[in-house]
Design an enzyme around this catalytic site. Structure first.
Site, PDB file in Angstrom:
ATOM      1  N   SER A  36      29.706  40.579  42.522  1.00 24.59           N
ATOM      2  CA  SER A  36      28.875  39.978  43.544  1.00 24.59           C
ATOM      3  C   SER A  36      28.971  40.363  44.876  1.00 24.59           C
ATOM      4  O   SER A  36      27.860  40.625  45.650  1.00 24.59           O
ATOM      5  CB  SER A  36      28.881  38.293  43.273  1.00 24.59           C
ATOM      6  OG  SER A  36      30.391  37.863  43.683  1.00 24.59           O
ATOM      7  N   HIS A  67      31.795  37.973  34.933  1.00 23.83           N
ATOM      8  CA  HIS A  67      32.160  37.590  36.347  1.00 23.83           C
ATOM      9  C   HIS A  67      31.970  36.118  36.313  1.00 23.83           C
ATOM     10  O   HIS A  67      32.626  35.569  35.748  1.00 23.83           O
ATOM     11  CB  HIS A  67      31.014  38.489  37.266  1.00 23.83           C
ATOM     12  CG  HIS A  67      31.389  38.375  38.618  1.00 23.83           C
ATOM     13  ND1 HIS A  67      32.648  38.152  39.164  1.00 23.83           N
ATOM     14  CD2 HIS A  67      30.548  38.465  39.795  1.00 23.83           C
ATOM     15  CE1 HIS A  67      32.528  37.834  40.436  1.00 23.83           C
ATOM     16  NE2 HIS A  67      31.505  38.338  40.768  1.00 23.83           N
ATOM     17  N   HIS A 119      41.646  39.992  34.530  1.00 25.05           N
ATOM     18  CA  HIS A 119      41.084  40.385  35.938  1.00 25.05           C
ATOM     19  C   HIS A 119      41.136  41.872  36.197  1.00 25.05           C
ATOM     20  O   HIS A 119      42.060  42.641  35.669  1.00 25.05           O
ATOM     21  CB  HIS A 119      41.774  39.672  36.873  1.00 25.05           C
ATOM     22  CG  HIS A 119      40.960  39.381  37.957  1.00 25.05           C
ATOM     23  ND1 HIS A 119      41.077  40.401  39.123  1.00 25.05           N
ATOM     24  CD2 HIS A 119      40.191  38.507  38.606  1.00 25.05           C
ATOM     25  CE1 HIS A 119      40.452  39.860  39.995  1.00 25.05           C
ATOM     26  NE2 HIS A 119      39.702  38.894  39.668  1.00 25.05           N
ATOM     27  N   ARG A 143      43.948  30.677  42.387  1.00 28.45           N
ATOM     28  CA  ARG A 143      43.037  29.714  42.295  1.00 28.45           C
ATOM     29  C   ARG A 143      42.961  28.927  41.096  1.00 28.45           C
ATOM     30  O   ARG A 143      42.659  27.675  40.973  1.00 28.45           O
ATOM     31  CB  ARG A 143      41.296  30.596  42.372  1.00 28.45           C
ATOM     32  CG  ARG A 143      41.405  31.303  43.714  1.00 28.45           C
ATOM     33  CD  ARG A 143      40.125  32.229  43.505  1.00 28.45           C
ATOM     34  NE  ARG A 143      40.154  33.149  42.321  1.00 28.45           N
ATOM     35  CZ  ARG A 143      39.230  33.943  42.035  1.00 28.45           C
ATOM     36  NH1 ARG A 143      38.186  34.065  42.663  1.00 28.45           N
ATOM     37  NH2 ARG A 143      39.305  35.085  40.949  1.00 28.45           N
ATOM     38  N   ASP A 183      38.374  30.938  36.243  1.00 31.35           N
ATOM     39  CA  ASP A 183      37.256  30.508  35.666  1.00 31.35           C
ATOM     40  C   ASP A 183      37.854  29.588  34.468  1.00 31.35           C
ATOM     41  O   ASP A 183      37.244  28.608  33.710  1.00 31.35           O
ATOM     42  CB  ASP A 183      36.394  31.547  34.992  1.00 31.35           C
ATOM     43  CG  ASP A 183      35.687  32.196  35.930  1.00 31.35           C
ATOM     44  OD1 ASP A 183      35.146  31.441  37.134  1.00 31.35           O
ATOM     45  OD2 ASP A 183      35.517  33.403  36.221  1.00 31.35           O
TER      46      ASP A 183
HETATM   47  N1  CMX Z   1      39.935  38.718  25.995  1.00 30.96           N
HETATM   48  C1  CMX Z   1      39.650  39.891  25.424  1.00 30.96           C
HETATM   49  N2  CMX Z   1      39.950  41.160  25.599  1.00 30.96           N
HETATM   50  C2  CMX Z   1      40.034  41.482  26.974  1.00 30.96           C
HETATM   51  C3  CMX Z   1      40.343  40.254  27.924  1.00 30.96           C
HETATM   52  C4  CMX Z   1      40.126  38.988  27.611  1.00 30.96           C
HETATM   53  N3  CMX Z   1      40.175  38.035  28.056  1.00 30.96           N
HETATM   54  N4  CMX Z   1      40.564  41.043  28.957  1.00 30.96           N
HETATM   55  C5  CMX Z   1      40.518  42.360  29.041  1.00 30.96           C
HETATM   56  N5  CMX Z   1      40.165  42.527  27.681  1.00 30.96           N
HETATM   57  C6  CMX Z   1      39.855  43.997  27.234  1.00 30.96           C
HETATM   58  C7  CMX Z   1      38.776  44.420  27.819  1.00 30.96           C
HETATM   59  O1  CMX Z   1      37.680  43.989  27.103  1.00 30.96           O
HETATM   60  C8  CMX Z   1      39.205  46.015  27.584  1.00 30.96           C
HETATM   61  O2  CMX Z   1      38.871  46.370  26.017  1.00 30.96           O
HETATM   62  P1  CMX Z   1      38.177  47.878  25.732  1.00 30.96           P
HETATM   63  O3  CMX Z   1      39.093  48.902  26.199  1.00 30.96           O
HETATM   64  O4  CMX Z   1      38.089  47.577  24.179  1.00 30.96           O
HETATM   65  O5  CMX Z   1      36.950  47.843  26.587  1.00 30.96           O
HETATM   66  C9  CMX Z   1      40.730  46.074  27.636  1.00 30.96           C
HETATM   67  O6  CMX Z   1      41.100  44.557  27.328  1.00 30.96           O
HETATM   68  C10 CMX Z   1      41.123  46.315  28.816  1.00 30.96           C
HETATM   69  O7  CMX Z   1      40.614  45.918  30.127  1.00 30.96           O
HETATM   70  P2  CMX Z   1      41.299  45.410  31.174  1.00 30.96           P
HETATM   71  O8  CMX Z   1      41.591  46.885  32.132  1.00 30.96           O
HETATM   72  O9  CMX Z   1      42.343  44.658  31.280  1.00 30.96           O
HETATM   73  O10 CMX Z   1      40.221  44.427  32.201  1.00 30.96           O
HETATM   74  P3  CMX Z   1      39.009  45.045  33.075  1.00 30.96           P
HETATM   75  O11 CMX Z   1      39.120  45.309  34.162  1.00 30.96           O
HETATM   76  O12 CMX Z   1      38.187  45.972  32.293  1.00 30.96           O
HETATM   77  O13 CMX Z   1      38.104  43.578  32.720  1.00 30.96           O
HETATM   78  C11 CMX Z   1      37.693  41.308  32.901  1.00 30.96           C
HETATM   79  C12 CMX Z   1      38.477  42.462  33.498  1.00 30.96           C
HETATM   80  C13 CMX Z   1      37.925  39.964  33.910  1.00 30.96           C
HETATM   81  C14 CMX Z   1      36.081  41.932  32.695  1.00 30.96           C
HETATM   82  C15 CMX Z   1      38.303  41.104  31.547  1.00 30.96           C
HETATM   83  O14 CMX Z   1      39.555  40.657  31.735  1.00 30.96           O
HETATM   84  C16 CMX Z   1      37.667  39.850  30.850  1.00 30.96           C
HETATM   85  O15 CMX Z   1      36.483  40.378  30.131  1.00 30.96           O
HETATM   86  N6  CMX Z   1      38.093  38.719  30.908  1.00 30.96           N
HETATM   87  C17 CMX Z   1      37.077  37.607  30.248  1.00 30.96           C
HETATM   88  C18 CMX Z   1      35.999  37.284  31.219  1.00 30.96           C
HETATM   89  C19 CMX Z   1      36.470  36.473  32.392  1.00 30.96           C
HETATM   90  O16 CMX Z   1      37.179  35.622  32.426  1.00 30.96           O
HETATM   91  N7  CMX Z   1      35.747  36.977  33.179  1.00 30.96           N
HETATM   92  C20 CMX Z   1      35.881  36.369  34.781  1.00 30.96           C
HETATM   93  C21 CMX Z   1      36.780  37.137  35.694  1.00 30.96           C
HETATM   94  C22 CMX Z   1      37.055  36.273  37.069  1.00 30.96           C
HETATM   95  C23 CMX Z   1      35.473  36.367  37.876  1.00 30.96           C
HETATM   96  O17 CMX Z   1      35.133  37.379  38.220  1.00 30.96           O
HETATM   97  O18 CMX Z   1      34.944  35.437  38.156  1.00 30.96           O
END
Ligand code: CMX
Length: 494
Positions: free
Chosen positions: A298, A328, A374, A383, A429
């Site tokens: 964002s 996000h 994250h 947070r 979150d």
């Molecule tokens: N559950 C399952 N798998 C997860 C995970 C979770 N909570 N967090 C990361 N992973 C997975 C990723 O999907 C990725 O898988 P692939 O290689 O198969 O695609 C792998 O682990 C590596 O990811 P990463 O480098 O650890 O994390 P990213 O920087 O790519 O993604 C985020 C970060 C937040 C998108 C991810 O941790 C996620 O999807 N979390 C759940 C959604 C969430 O809570 N989002 C809110 C974040 C805070 C915000 O912006 O408000």
């Protein structure tokens, strides 16, 4: 360190105190005199000027500072870009200037150098010992200084005075089906806010920035109409957001703003929650969700769109559309829905083993566990921690809070076991939904709108500085897979 660099640090007041001043905070490089609180610089503590005058005084200083960095440090390398970074969503690539906050992977966010506990301690509250007023954070983000209560009260009043929304904004929202996602309705309302000044003159239906640009404003003055639009936008979004809530969930019965309440208290009240504790929660919520440095979807979107000199309304509406994604901001909706689905399937007295099974079931169905992980953070999000402390103080026996606590024990080891998740710890979150739910705001699909209201404070603060510092159009270079293959072939053969 090269001679040129050494000269820079010797000659620059930036670094006379810089061992501490050019610190992790990313703050304004003001003298690092500790003042009770380790990260608080003396010059951050107090300045009698009003917000606009303070900015006017600070901007030339910071423009000079940026000029000096450009000329004297411009060629210093900040890291190497690898193919992994280009293919991996630019993770780990330093590529943006963002003054209002800085995120440390282990320590979490600092707003102008202050951590969340420091903000809770130093920023004025509605009542002594209460949660910080978001207006105070706005002041801090904009100026790098901690405001006095009198200054914050004056800003509260200014925001209330600016909080007028024309009828056509509500009509734009009403044109959508009431079943449209709250974020869609909210973003549409923010777009309609851009049609500003209609009350004063129906021929001037545009933002202050757009109007000034059309009239030929000099670029050194861009920040002034950006400031005007930004403050009006921040003032107006709670009205639009609460309208969306009341339209969808409360038969359209709107509650007007209350001229005796502060920004957070008023927003809570307009939503229909007038309990003092919910108002405190809203102040905390709006403070901690406001800003998370510049690379998140964002913030980056708002900054990118504004770099084309789109005004704050257009830029912020774009940012909201990014916030509405489940990876996000929508994650706070997803967390509560997921937690409720756990309770539905396993009951409230769920055992640790049942919970583990549910987490594995989620992962095995190809979904993420919402609220964990994250892109930058590598420890528990502060947070999350401050919301947990709020819960321990006000709702320790709430069954959903207890479930959130249990998830803290169960989820990280499972995500670690997957072997690919870089941060198994909870993010912001993971906690917000159960707090809101406890006070009666149970409609999870609405939660991201609250996140959006808060983000207006951080994104707009940086937009003002973007224009004050004359930051350019953003235009990174992209490449094709063929280009990468050829480039690597050449590199290997040389
Ligand atoms: N559950 C399952 N798998 C997860 C995970 C979770 N909570 N967090 C990361 N992973 C997975 C990723 O999907 C990725 O898988 P692939 O290689 O198969 O695609 C792998 O682990 C590596 O990811 P990463 O480098 O650890 O994390 P990213 O920087 O790519 O993604 C985020 C970060 C937040 C998108 C991810 O941790 C996620 O999807 N979390 C759940 C959604 C969430 O809570 N989002 C809110 C974040 C805070 C915000 O912006 O408000």
């Amino acid at each position: 360190m090269g001679a040129r660099l050494r000269n820079f640090f010797v000659s620059s007041n930036f670094c006379s105190t810089a061992g501490a001043a050019a610190d992790k905070s990313g703050s304004m490089g003001l003298a690092a005199v500790h003042f009770g609180c380790p990260s608080v610089k003396k010059s951050q503590r107090y300045c009698a000027l009003d917000l606009h005058s303070q900015l006017k005084e600070l901007i030339p200083e910071q423009q000079e500072r940026l000029k000096k960095i450009k000329t004297e440090l411009g060629k210093v390398q900040l890291g190497n870009i690898t193919v992994d970074m280009v293919l991996g969503g630019m993770r780990g690539m330093t590529g943006l200037l963002w003054e209002t906050s800085l995120l440390d992977p282990d320590e979490g966010i600092r707003f102008r150098g202050l951590s969340i506990p420091e903000c809770q301690k130093l920023l004025p509250a509605a009542k002594p010992g209460g949660e910080p007023l978001p207006e105070g954070l706005l002041w801090l983000l904009l100026t790098g200084k901690v405001p006095s209560k009198v200054q914050v009260d004056a800003l509260s009043k200014e925001l209330r005075d600016r909080a007028t929304v024309a009828d056509y904004v509500f009509k734009a929202i009403d044109a959508l089906p009431v079943t449209a996602h709250p974020m869609t309705q909210f973003a549409a309302g923010v777009m309609a806010l851009q049609v500003d000044k209609w009350f004063e003159d129906p021929t001037l239906v545009q933002s202050e920035f757009q109007k000034a640009y059309e009239k030929g404003i000099h670029k050194s003055k861009y920040w002034e109409p950006t400031y005007e639009d930004s403050l009006s936008l921040i003032a107006r979004v709670p009205i639009v957001a609460s309208y969306v809530y009341r339209r969808i969930y409360k038969d359209g019965k709107v509650i007007p703003k209350n001229d005796s309440l502060d920004y957070g208290g008023n927003f809570s009240n307009m939503l229909g929650f007038d309990s003092p504790q919910m108002q405190e929660l809203m102040r905390l919520y709006l403070t901690i969700h406001s800003d998370h440095e510049g690379g998140n979807v964002s913030a980056h979107t708002g900054h990118l769109v504004a770099s084309a000199l789109s005004d704050p309304y257009l830029s912020f509406a774009a940012a909201l559309n990014g916030l509405a994604g489940p990876l996000h901001g929508l994650a706070n909706q997803e967390v509560l829905l997921w937690i409720k689905s756990v309770v539905e399937e396993c009951g409230e007295n769920i055992t640790t083993e049942q919970l583990k099974d549910y987490v594995w079931k989620t992962l095995n169905s190809g979904k993420v566990v919402p609220g964990f992980g994250h892109g930058v953070l590598r420890k528990t999000d502060p947070r999350y921690t401050c919301q947990r402390e709020f819960a321990l103080k006000h709702l320790p026996d709430d069954p959903l809070f207890q479930l959130v606590s249990k998830l803290y024990e169960v989820v990280p080891p499972i995500l670690t076991e997957l072997g690919k998740v870089k941060n198994p710890w909870p993010n912001v979150d993971a906690h917000s939904g159960v707090l809101l739910n406890y006070y009666g705001l149970t409609e999870a699909r609405y939660f991201t709108v609250l996140f959006g209201v808060s983000r207006s404070i951080g994104i707009c603060s940086q937009l003002i500085w973007d224009r004050a510092l004359g930051l350019p159009l953003e235009r990174p270079k992209s490449v094709t897979m063929e280009w990468i293959e050829n480039h690597c072939k050449k590199a290997a053969s040389s």
